[in-house]
Motif scaffolding. Structure first.
Motif, PDB file in Angstrom:
ATOM      1  N   ASN A  79       0.834  -1.193   0.000  1.00  0.00           N
ATOM      2  CA  ASN A  79       0.000   0.000   0.000  1.00  0.00           C
ATOM      3  C   ASN A  79       0.875   1.251   0.000  1.00  0.00           C
ATOM      4  OD1 ASN A  79      -2.382   1.444  -0.026  1.00  0.00           O
ATOM      5  ND2 ASN A  79      -2.565   1.461   2.204  1.00  0.00           N
ATOM      6  N   GLY A  80       1.988   1.150  -0.724  1.00  0.00           N
ATOM      7  CA  GLY A  80       2.834   2.337  -0.928  1.00  0.00           C
ATOM      8  C   GLY A  80       2.074   3.335  -1.785  1.00  0.00           C
ATOM      9  N   THR A  81       2.575   4.573  -1.849  1.00  0.00           N
ATOM     10  CA  THR A  81       1.845   5.619  -2.562  1.00  0.00           C
ATOM     11  C   THR A  81       1.555   5.249  -4.005  1.00  0.00           C
ATOM     12  OG1 THR A  81       3.267   7.043  -1.279  1.00  0.00           O
ATOM     13  CG2 THR A  81       1.748   8.102  -2.762  1.00  0.00           C
ATOM     14  N   ALA A  82       2.569   4.720  -4.679  1.00  0.00           N
ATOM     15  CA  ALA A  82       2.404   4.414  -6.100  1.00  0.00           C
ATOM     16  C   ALA A  82       1.366   3.318  -6.291  1.00  0.00           C
ATOM     17  CB  ALA A  82       3.735   4.000  -6.701  1.00  0.00           C
ATOM     18  N   VAL A 117       1.560  -3.659   3.600  1.00  0.00           N
ATOM     19  CA  VAL A 117       2.903  -3.154   3.870  1.00  0.00           C
ATOM     20  C   VAL A 117       3.036  -1.789   3.203  1.00  0.00           C
ATOM     21  CG1 VAL A 117       3.886  -4.389   1.899  1.00  0.00           C
ATOM     22  CG2 VAL A 117       5.361  -3.769   3.805  1.00  0.00           C
ATOM     23  N   ASN A 118       3.843  -0.929   3.809  1.00  0.00           N
ATOM     24  CA  ASN A 118       3.942   0.449   3.320  1.00  0.00           C
ATOM     25  C   ASN A 118       4.537   0.563   1.930  1.00  0.00           C
ATOM     26  OD1 ASN A 118       2.812   1.639   5.487  1.00  0.00           O
ATOM     27  ND2 ASN A 118       4.722   1.840   6.594  1.00  0.00           N
ATOM     28  N   CYS A 119       5.612  -0.174   1.669  1.00  0.00           N
ATOM     29  CA  CYS A 119       6.190  -0.105   0.338  1.00  0.00           C
ATOM     30  C   CYS A 119       7.148  -1.260   0.162  1.00  0.00           C
ATOM     31  CB  CYS A 119       6.942   1.208   0.134  1.00  0.00           C
ATOM     32  SG  CYS A 119       7.534   1.423  -1.554  1.00  0.00           S
ATOM     33  N   LEU A 120       7.019  -1.958  -0.952  1.00  0.00           N
ATOM     34  CA  LEU A 120       7.930  -3.056  -1.244  1.00  0.00           C
ATOM     35  C   LEU A 120       9.013  -2.617  -2.213  1.00  0.00           C
ATOM     36  CD1 LEU A 120       5.235  -5.822  -1.637  1.00  0.00           C
ATOM     37  CD2 LEU A 120       6.982  -5.795   0.122  1.00  0.00           C
ATOM     38  N   GLY A 121       8.937  -1.359  -2.634  1.00  0.00           N
ATOM     39  CA  GLY A 121       9.967  -0.836  -3.529  1.00  0.00           C
ATOM     40  C   GLY A 121       9.871  -1.356  -4.953  1.00  0.00           C
ATOM     41  N   CYS A 122       8.692  -1.805  -5.356  1.00  0.00           N
ATOM     42  CA  CYS A 122       8.498  -2.213  -6.759  1.00  0.00           C
ATOM     43  C   CYS A 122       7.515  -1.269  -7.403  1.00  0.00           C
ATOM     44  CB  CYS A 122       7.924  -3.608  -6.851  1.00  0.00           C
ATOM     45  SG  CYS A 122       8.956  -4.830  -6.157  1.00  0.00           S
ATOM     46  N   CYS A 123       7.625  -0.006  -7.048  1.00  0.00           N
ATOM     47  CA  CYS A 123       6.612   0.985  -7.376  1.00  0.00           C
ATOM     48  C   CYS A 123       6.314   1.053  -8.869  1.00  0.00           C
ATOM     49  CB  CYS A 123       7.068   2.342  -6.885  1.00  0.00           C
ATOM     50  SG  CYS A 123       7.784   2.261  -5.247  1.00  0.00           S
ATOM     51  N   ALA A 124       7.307   0.722  -9.689  1.00  0.00           N
ATOM     52  CA  ALA A 124       7.130   0.877 -11.130  1.00  0.00           C
ATOM     53  C   ALA A 124       6.149  -0.134 -11.701  1.00  0.00           C
ATOM     54  CB  ALA A 124       8.471   0.761 -11.830  1.00  0.00           C
ATOM     55  N   ILE A 125       5.940  -1.251 -10.988  1.00  0.00           N
ATOM     56  CA  ILE A 125       5.056  -2.274 -11.534  1.00  0.00           C
ATOM     57  C   ILE A 125       3.853  -2.498 -10.624  1.00  0.00           C
ATOM     58  CG2 ILE A 125       6.770  -3.467 -12.940  1.00  0.00           C
ATOM     59  CD1 ILE A 125       6.984  -5.462 -10.546  1.00  0.00           C
ATOM     60  N   TYR A 135       6.896 -12.302  -5.768  1.00  0.00           N
ATOM     61  CA  TYR A 135       6.275 -11.034  -6.138  1.00  0.00           C
ATOM     62  C   TYR A 135       5.350 -11.190  -7.344  1.00  0.00           C
ATOM     63  CZ  TYR A 135       9.502  -8.561  -3.074  1.00  0.00           C
ATOM     64  OH  TYR A 135      10.183  -8.102  -1.987  1.00  0.00           O
TER      65      TYR A 135
ATOM     66  N   PRO B 220       7.140   5.502   1.178  1.00  0.00           N
ATOM     67  CA  PRO B 220       6.447   4.743   0.150  1.00  0.00           C
ATOM     68  C   PRO B 220       6.626   5.426  -1.204  1.00  0.00           C
ATOM     69  CG  PRO B 220       4.878   5.867   1.587  1.00  0.00           C
ATOM     70  CD  PRO B 220       6.233   6.094   2.171  1.00  0.00           C
ATOM     71  N   PHE B 223      12.526   3.754  -4.219  1.00  0.00           N
ATOM     72  CA  PHE B 223      13.256   2.478  -4.187  1.00  0.00           C
ATOM     73  C   PHE B 223      14.655   2.587  -4.767  1.00  0.00           C
ATOM     74  CE2 PHE B 223      12.345   1.350  -8.676  1.00  0.00           C
ATOM     75  CZ  PHE B 223      11.280   2.190  -8.928  1.00  0.00           C
ATOM     76  N   ARG B 226      17.274   0.536  -2.723  1.00  0.00           N
ATOM     77  CA  ARG B 226      17.142  -0.872  -3.083  1.00  0.00           C
ATOM     78  C   ARG B 226      17.811  -1.153  -4.428  1.00  0.00           C
ATOM     79  NH1 ARG B 226      14.372  -3.577  -6.399  1.00  0.00           N
ATOM     80  NH2 ARG B 226      12.646  -2.221  -6.919  1.00  0.00           N
ATOM     81  N   THR B 383       7.967   4.432 -16.069  1.00  0.00           N
ATOM     82  CA  THR B 383       8.284   4.409 -14.646  1.00  0.00           C
ATOM     83  C   THR B 383       9.600   3.687 -14.443  1.00  0.00           C
ATOM     84  OG1 THR B 383       7.038   2.375 -14.373  1.00  0.00           O
ATOM     85  CG2 THR B 383       5.888   4.402 -13.893  1.00  0.00           C
ATOM     86  N   TYR B 465      -4.429   9.632   2.752  1.00  0.00           N
ATOM     87  CA  TYR B 465      -3.522   8.485   2.676  1.00  0.00           C
ATOM     88  C   TYR B 465      -2.261   8.724   3.501  1.00  0.00           C
ATOM     89  CZ  TYR B 465       0.133   5.487   0.823  1.00  0.00           C
ATOM     90  OH  TYR B 465       1.185   4.615   0.721  1.00  0.00           O
TER      91      TYR B 465
END
Lengths: 160, 617
Positions: A79-82, A117-125, A135, B220, B223, B226, B383, B465
């Motif tokens: 549930n990250g922003t992206a 979870v706040n962000c998994l760092g895969c925001c682009a997909i 994933y 959020p 990345f 990472r 992206t 949010y």
């Protein structure tokens, strides 16, 4: 639920020797059992020489720790922003409809736990969902049931 | 490699690695970053391996799994070097053709090439794709070229050269002075000059000093840490060794989120390799400088990105921030002087030592030097991870590199800096992306997350949010943050559900002020930023929710209705089957209708519809 106390001792031995290693040892226990069994916490207290009250304080503070048994499969919806702007909350609702569990809850048969979870760092997909650290990118409501079924079916095959 | 090597032997090693390689031999690079892995790039790599064996071309080609080249949208990515033929959306079944056509026949597999969405032309090479063409890649240069699991690959691209140079040709003061002269500002968001912090820590009298790498990338939508750690973990280690030498620290920690399992694996592996080579441990490269590193996993608490909370967490305690002063440089880990920098800050240090402060100063603008890595996400065509000189305009970033908004929607705003940042409206897109300009606009750089929002994004929902995020992540130590953020969330939540009243906006502004001044750490001090900037730039949206009880973007569930356009609906029954509350009815082959009294506005119908027949009113 009985746990293998020898395994607990080995894990603590690998990850910690004193109170500074408390969080790392607890993370390793959580990773193994998917939650923090009380027997394991007592062992940590004994081996790292940390009072139980501090262990419970840490367990309550950090989001990853759970004091309740959790499912065999952990479903995580990012549930990250992206992911949020791409509709991740609809995925959470859909998991709820399929498995009847909300965020933080576990199915009665202890098969699945749903987490946000706040962000998994895969925001682009995004939106992204994971099951047991696998994933699934570019998710949509219509794909949720299919993905979950992969894990349900596996179970049946294993039981045969 | 078990014996410690000297600088001379390091150079010998490097030459040996390079001479054993044939630069003209085709190498197939498969992205193994988390993004492409989620799209099953591991299966693509396996298929390629099999195809190479099946077609008997083992001797003609090399196969490598690399870190993230950044263009996640187009994944899984496969790039054929040395020409850098760029294949996108590669599936395992494409492997045979890549080997038989590109490797054996020297031809391009047309269907896998990138299509420019604007010119609609196919682009052959990586360097010609607009997404890459306008970037200045320094920190990300080697991600996508080296195998992050092999230290030899890093050594081959001048890895650990800066350590050898610093330890044998420079004093620790000179290393510090070079970084100071470069004016490297902290990449964690606040932009504090790194060398000033180093100097404070160095000057403290103590028998022990520590350094920490902040890889607790909690924002959020961001990345980049990472990306670097997965693609080039040794660059972080090298930066930390140099920093430790300049500061006089003998022990370092890398604090990384447990939510990044692949990055954790890569950094741990890199530390083991660096120890074997003698880059970490006692008497590094035979000098009298000793330094070692340990990895500490975060346990899912956003507040641990704050430096005093992070130190408490490293010590195995609850991650609550404390008052400063004393600053970490005076009293840090276990009461000893400690220096904390962000992952990207550390990654810059080897480049500055190798190329000099003047070279660094030549990138970016006067006060904001070097490049910044942005994670360009949300409602944007291209992206991924983007590295550009500091000070690029928002417009160039989104339109030039990002390729604009998909599906011809209208651009509305960007959100920078995560939950501590703010939203900047399209009318201000000439603004340069640097620490100072963003702060003046009411937002912050943060760790570099850029979330693009189009006309379908509701700004009240965005504010809600972020408040929900901060409400959950507040550690609860300060009243103002614990209670204030919760009350702000309640007010915005009420507004989004149609219960807003006149005076709510003013009340929010007043509360925001109280939370800002009444909180101890950055989390509370900046938590009101998303609300304040959305009120400042999008007040009319708040007013529409409060006065007209409408959500102009069609997001807030309580204020919208779903409707099926009869002309578009062929009656495929898909929506009716997916509707969880059986609110949709209609005969097969005929337009369906939604019963508004039953509908829970979950949006599944719109999501599954293949005919764009479901609309929001």
């Amino acid at each position: 639920m009985a746990i293998d106390i020898n395994k607990v001792e080995t894990i603590i031995g690998e990850h910690g020797k004193d109170e500074n290693d408390l969080i790392q040892a607890m993370l390793a226990i959580q990773e193994e059992f998917h939650y923090l069994p009380p027997e394991a916490l007592e062992k940590i207290s004994e081996q790292l020489n940390v009072p139980m009250i501090r262990i419970y304080q840490v367990a309550a503070f950090y989001k990853v720790f759970s004091l309740e048994p959790r499912g065999k499969h952990i479903i995580t919806v990012c549930n990250g922003t992206a992911c949020h702007v791409r509709g991740s909350s609809m995925l959470v609702d859909q998991v709820d409809r399929v498995l009847k569990i909300g965020p933080g809850e576990t199915t009665e048969d202890l098969q699945f736990t749903l987490e946000e979870v706040n962000c998994l760092g895969c925001c682009a997909i995004g939106p992204v969902m994971t099951i047991d650290n696998k994933y699934y990118g570019n998710m949509s409501v219509s794909k949720v049931e299919r993905v979950i079924n992969k894990y349900v079916e596996k179970e049946v095959v294993a039981d045969d | 490699m078990t014996e410690q090597i000297t600088p001379v032997e390091l150079e010998k090693q490097r030459n040996h690695i390079l001479s054993a390689r044939d630069a003209s031999k085709p190498t197939i690079m498969v992205c193994g970053g988390t993004g492409c892995l989620a799209l099953e790039s591991d299966k693509v790599a396996e298929a390629l391996k099999k195809a190479i064996q099946d077609q008997g071309v083992d001797a003609k080609v090399e196969l490598k799994t690399t870190g993230c080249p950044g263009f996640c949208e187009q994944g899984p990515l496969v790039v054929v070097h040395p020409e850098k033929i760029f294949y996108t959306h590669v599936k395992p079944k494409d492997a045979k053709d890549i080997i038989s056509e590109t490797i054996t026949n020297g031809k391009v597999v047309d269907r896998l090439l990138y299509t420019d969405p604007i010119t609609e032309k196919k682009v052959l090479y990586e360097q010609d794709i607009p997404f890459y063409k306008q970037q200045t890649r320094v920190l990300l240069k080697n991600s996508g070229i080296i195998d992050p699991e092999k230290i030899e690959d890093y050594i081959a691209v001048d890895g650990y050269k800066a350590v050898s140079k610093a330890l044998f040709e420079m004093t620790s003061e000179q290393v510090l002075e070079e970084v100071k002269k470069a004016n490297l500002r902290g990449r964690g968001g606040a932009g504090f000059p790194a060398a000033i912090k180093w100097e404070l820590c160095r000057k403290e009298k103590s028998d022990q000093r520590y350094i920490i790498c902040n890889a607790d990338e909690g924002d959020p939508g961001a990345f980049q840490d990472r990306g670097i750690i997965e693609g080039n973990p040794h660059s972080i280690l090298e930066g930390m060794i140099l920093g430790a030498y300049a500061i006089g620290a003998s022990k370092g920690y890398i604090y990384i989120r447990h939510e990044y399992p692949l990055a954790v694996k890569m950094i741990k592996q890199a530390i083991v390799q660096a120890r074997e080579y003698g880059f970490l441990g006692n008497n590094i490269l035979g000098s009298d400088f000793s330094f070692d590193l340990e990895v500490q996993l975060g346990a899912g608490a956003f507040v641990c990105g704050e430096e005093t909370a992070m130190m408490a967490s490293v010590e195995g305690r609850v991650g609550e921030p404390r008052t400063r002063p004393p600053y970490p440089a005076q009293k840090g880990l276990w009461g000893k002087p400690t220096n904390i920098n962000n992952t990207k800050t550390w990654a810059w240090v080897p480049h500055i030592i190798n190329n000099g402060a003047d070279w660094f100063a030549s990138i970016g603008n006067e006060k904001n030097r070097g490049t910044m890595i942005f994670s360009l996400v949300g409602k944007v065509n291209n992206t991924g991870l983007v590295e550009v000189p500091m000070g690029i305009s928002i417009h160039d970033l989104i339109e030039g590199i990002g390729g604009g908004v998909p599906k011809g929607r209208k651009l509305k705003a960007v959100q920078t800096g995560g939950p501590s940042g703010g939203c900047i409206p399209e009318s201000m897109f000439d603004l340069p992306m640097d620490y100072d300009s963003l702060r003046e606009a009411g937002s912050i750089m943060g760790s570099g997350g850029v979330i693009v929002m189009d006309e379908d994004t509701c700004m009240v929902d965005v504010a809600r949010y972020f408040l929900e995020f901060c409400k959950f992540e507040s550690c609860g130590k300060c009243n103002a943050c614990r209670e204030g953020v919760k009350r702000m969330w309640e007010i915005v939540d009420y507004i989004s559900r149609g219960y807003g009243e006149e005076g709510d906006i003013e009340l929010l502004e007043e509360l925001a002020h109280a939370v800002k001044i009444g909180s101890l750490c950055g989390l509370g001090q900046t938590a009101p930023n998303p609300v304040l900037t959305t009120i400042k730039y999008f007040r009319d949206e708040y007013e529409a929710h409060i006065r007209d009880k409408t959500c102009p973007a069609g997001v807030c569930k309580a204020l919208i209705t779903f409707e099926i356009i009869a002309d578009n609906c062929p009656g495929c029954t898909l929506c009716a089957r997916y509707c969880p509350v059986e609110a949709i009815s209609g005969e097969k082959g005929k337009p369906h209708v939604i019963d508004e009294s039953i509908c829970i506005r979950c949006g599944v119908c719109r999501d599954v519809c293949n005919y764009n027949a479901v609309v929001v009113r």
